[in-house]
Design a protein around this motif. Structure first.
Motif, PDB file in Angstrom:
ATOM      1  N   ASP A   1       0.035  -3.489   2.907  1.00 47.61           N
ATOM      2  CA  ASP A   1      -1.263  -4.026   2.987  1.00 47.61           C
ATOM      3  C   ASP A   1      -1.356  -5.243   3.780  1.00 47.61           C
ATOM      4  OD1 ASP A   1      -4.180  -4.551   2.905  1.00 47.61           O
ATOM      5  OD2 ASP A   1      -3.836  -5.738   1.029  1.00 47.61           O
ATOM      6  N   ASP A   2      -1.774  -5.127   5.102  1.00 49.44           N
ATOM      7  CA  ASP A   2      -1.813  -6.296   5.977  1.00 49.44           C
ATOM      8  C   ASP A   2      -3.089  -7.205   5.518  1.00 49.44           C
ATOM      9  OD1 ASP A   2      -1.152  -7.846   8.080  1.00 49.44           O
ATOM     10  OD2 ASP A   2      -1.735  -6.526   9.526  1.00 49.44           O
TER      11      ASP A   2
ATOM     12  N   SER B   1       0.373 -11.747   2.315  1.00 51.94           N
ATOM     13  CA  SER B   1      -0.421 -12.781   1.939  1.00 51.94           C
ATOM     14  C   SER B   1      -1.764 -13.168   2.873  1.00 51.94           C
ATOM     15  CB  SER B   1       0.383 -14.164   2.019  1.00 51.94           C
ATOM     16  OG  SER B   1       0.744 -14.347   3.251  1.00 51.94           O
ATOM     17  N   ARG B   2      -1.769 -12.281   4.074  1.00 56.75           N
ATOM     18  CA  ARG B   2      -2.848 -12.550   4.940  1.00 56.75           C
ATOM     19  C   ARG B   2      -2.504 -11.483   6.012  1.00 56.75           C
ATOM     20  NH1 ARG B   2      -1.266 -14.584   9.939  1.00 56.75           N
ATOM     21  NH2 ARG B   2       0.640 -16.164   9.902  1.00 56.75           N
ATOM     22  N   ASN B   3      -3.558 -11.312   6.877  1.00 57.61           N
ATOM     23  CA  ASN B   3      -3.422 -10.277   8.237  1.00 57.61           C
ATOM     24  C   ASN B   3      -2.551 -11.013   8.964  1.00 57.61           C
ATOM     25  OD1 ASN B   3      -4.923  -9.314  10.953  1.00 57.61           O
ATOM     26  ND2 ASN B   3      -4.168  -7.883   9.444  1.00 57.61           N
TER      27      ASN B   3
ATOM     28  N   LEU C   1       8.866 -13.775   9.299  1.00 51.56           N
ATOM     29  CA  LEU C   1       7.868 -13.110  10.197  1.00 51.56           C
ATOM     30  C   LEU C   1       6.565 -12.897   9.264  1.00 51.56           C
ATOM     31  CD1 LEU C   1      10.279 -10.721  11.414  1.00 51.56           C
ATOM     32  CD2 LEU C   1       9.312 -12.325  12.609  1.00 51.56           C
ATOM     33  N   TYR C   2       6.708 -12.824   8.104  1.00 49.68           N
ATOM     34  CA  TYR C   2       5.431 -12.400   7.231  1.00 49.68           C
ATOM     35  C   TYR C   2       5.873 -13.289   5.829  1.00 49.68           C
ATOM     36  CZ  TYR C   2       8.959  -9.065   5.815  1.00 49.68           C
ATOM     37  OH  TYR C   2       9.926  -8.471   5.368  1.00 49.68           O
ATOM     38  N   ILE C   3       4.504 -13.231   4.924  1.00 49.56           N
ATOM     39  CA  ILE C   3       4.866 -13.462   3.449  1.00 49.56           C
ATOM     40  C   ILE C   3       4.447 -12.583   2.458  1.00 49.56           C
ATOM     41  CG2 ILE C   3       4.370 -15.165   1.743  1.00 49.56           C
ATOM     42  CD1 ILE C   3       5.621 -16.798   3.932  1.00 49.56           C
ATOM     43  N   VAL C   4       5.189 -11.967   1.779  1.00 47.49           N
ATOM     44  CA  VAL C   4       4.911 -11.042   0.742  1.00 47.49           C
ATOM     45  C   VAL C   4       4.166 -11.592  -0.497  1.00 47.49           C
ATOM     46  CG1 VAL C   4       5.766  -9.308  -0.737  1.00 47.49           C
ATOM     47  CG2 VAL C   4       6.759  -9.394   1.231  1.00 47.49           C
ATOM     48  N   ARG C   5       2.969 -11.272  -0.655  1.00 45.47           N
ATOM     49  CA  ARG C   5       2.225 -11.759  -1.973  1.00 45.47           C
ATOM     50  C   ARG C   5       2.850 -10.932  -3.079  1.00 45.47           C
ATOM     51  NH1 ARG C   5      -2.703 -10.933  -4.091  1.00 45.47           N
ATOM     52  NH2 ARG C   5      -3.100  -9.134  -2.740  1.00 45.47           N
ATOM     53  N   GLU C   6       2.930  -9.617  -3.206  1.00 50.32           N
ATOM     54  CA  GLU C   6       2.800  -8.858  -4.445  1.00 50.32           C
ATOM     55  C   GLU C   6       3.426  -7.638  -3.931  1.00 50.32           C
ATOM     56  OE1 GLU C   6      -0.692  -8.602  -6.329  1.00 50.32           O
ATOM     57  OE2 GLU C   6       0.295  -7.599  -8.211  1.00 50.32           O
ATOM     58  N   ILE C   7       4.463  -7.142  -4.994  1.00 54.85           N
ATOM     59  CA  ILE C   7       4.956  -5.652  -4.689  1.00 54.85           C
ATOM     60  C   ILE C   7       4.653  -4.872  -5.904  1.00 54.85           C
ATOM     61  CG2 ILE C   7       6.809  -4.245  -4.404  1.00 54.85           C
ATOM     62  CD1 ILE C   7       8.170  -6.434  -2.652  1.00 54.85           C
ATOM     63  N   VAL C   8       4.081  -3.685  -5.943  1.00 57.99           N
ATOM     64  CA  VAL C   8       3.832  -3.039  -7.075  1.00 57.99           C
ATOM     65  C   VAL C   8       4.203  -1.702  -6.871  1.00 57.99           C
ATOM     66  CG1 VAL C   8       1.946  -1.722  -8.309  1.00 57.99           C
ATOM     67  CG2 VAL C   8       1.527  -3.763  -7.333  1.00 57.99           C
TER      68      VAL C   8
END
Ligand code: UDP
Ligand code: MG
Length: 327
Positions: A54-55, A81-83, A311-318
């Motif tokens: 989810d971007d 964490s964001r688009n 490159l990106y930040i992961v907020r959560e993984i389910v």
């Protein structure tokens, strides 16, 4: 039980991973999960995972993905964490997926998931990359197809890498290709170009691109332009040479005007020249600013790369435990 912590490396490697970047795709997700699950089951039985990224969606994409992933151990839902944009969301999924063979696909079902099985068959014959090549595109505007075709011609003139036309990010790659791709450190990622650059045995897979299942395109002109600039500056320094050609042109014009001025001064008794002066000043100023702009584009990119931010930040993984997982 829902696991939300990284890393997930304790699981056995599935035969196939599917990576799906999603940005505001609430209308299509249920159908995407259904069709992808069907296609994977038909191709490899239960030995697969589907990684949805989810971007930073602003609609119900994330709650939906969470629910799907909690209910089915084959699905992994990752929230950024964001688009960060399509190419980085895709990169996030590619980094987190664990399969032996990896399918990249859009969430909107424009690329039929059922092609997974025939693509795997092409790979069985020795291909390392099987990339979807669109033979027709339904429901896309003449502007989109026209600008895309022009762009790929320009890109291939400017760069040494042969980036095939009518190819998006719908492709199947092997683990060694993916590992090579992930080892490329750049921030501005034009994934299809990077894969072309990698080499290996790449095989085109012609298919008809369908219409979006639901919703509207998440690629407005602004994002298309950014992708185009990333592609060109990522693979070519030819634009930097434009200043040399412009300098030659300006030199020619200046010579011509000098000759004209000299002849007027020698043989005609007139004080003129305001118009030609102002035109030349404007022309030279324009060309100089253009060259500065191109230079600035590359310097800016060096600046961004020099920061070495993730490159990106992961907020959560389910993800739920795989039903077939041992232990
Ligand atoms: N996408 C994304 N982040 C963005 C824009 C798009 O993850 O900022 C995803 C989108 O959800 C879709 C894919 O990228 O799965 C391709 O987008 P879309 O289908 O809207 O592009 P088009 O097919 O119109 O070029
Ligand atoms: Mg699409």
């Amino acid at each position: 039980m829902i696991a939300t912590d990284l890393p997930r490396d304790d699981r056995p490697r599935p035969r196939v991973s599917v990576v799906v970047p999603c940005f505001n795709e609430e209308e299509v997700l249920a159908e995407t999960v259904r069709r992808l699950t069907g296609a994977c089951t038909a191709a490899v039985g239960t030995d697969y995972e589907i990684v949805f990224v989810d971007d930073g969606s602003r609609d119900r994409t994330w709650p939906l993905l969470q629910a799907f992933a909690a209910a089915d151990g084959h699905l992994v839902a990752v929230s950024l964490s964001r688009n960060f944009g399509h190419q980085l969301a895709l990169s996030a999924g590619l980094q987190l997926c664990r399969g032996e063979r990896i399918l990249m696909i859009d969430a909107d079902l424009q690329d039929p998931p059922e092609l997974l099985a025939p693509m795997l068959a092409v790979m069985d014959q020795g291909a390392d990359v099987v990339y979807g090549q669109r033979t027709e595109r339904q429901g896309e505007t003449a502007f989109k197809t026209g600008s895309a075709s022009l762009f790929y011609r320009l890109l291939n003139t400017l760069t040494d890498v042969d980036i095939p036309e009518n190819v998006g990010d719908f492709r199947l790659v092997t683990r060694p290709v993916l590992d090579a791709l992930l080892a490329l450190p750049e921030q501005h990622r034009f994934v299809r170009g990077l894969v072309a650059w990698l080499g290996f045995r790449q095989v085109a897979f012609p298919y008809a691109r369908a219409e979006r299942f639901a919703g509207v395109t998440k690629y407005p002109l602004r994002k298309m332009l950014r992708l185009a600039v990333d592609a060109i500056t990522g693979f070519s320094v030819v634009p930097l040479r434009i200043s040399m050609w412009a300098a030659l042109l300006c030199f020619g014009i200046a010579l011509g005007t000098m000759g004209y001025g000299l002849v007027s001064w020698l043989f005609f008794d007139v004080v003129r020249g305001w118009a030609s002066l102002i035109v030349l000043v404007a022309l030279f100023a324009g060309v100089q600013l253009l060259c500065l702009g191109i230079l600035g584009e590359y310097v800016g990119r060096m600046f961004m790369e020099a920061k070495r931010r993730p490159l990106y930040i992961v907020r959560e993984i389910v993800t739920a435990p795989r039903p077939d997982a041992t232990s």
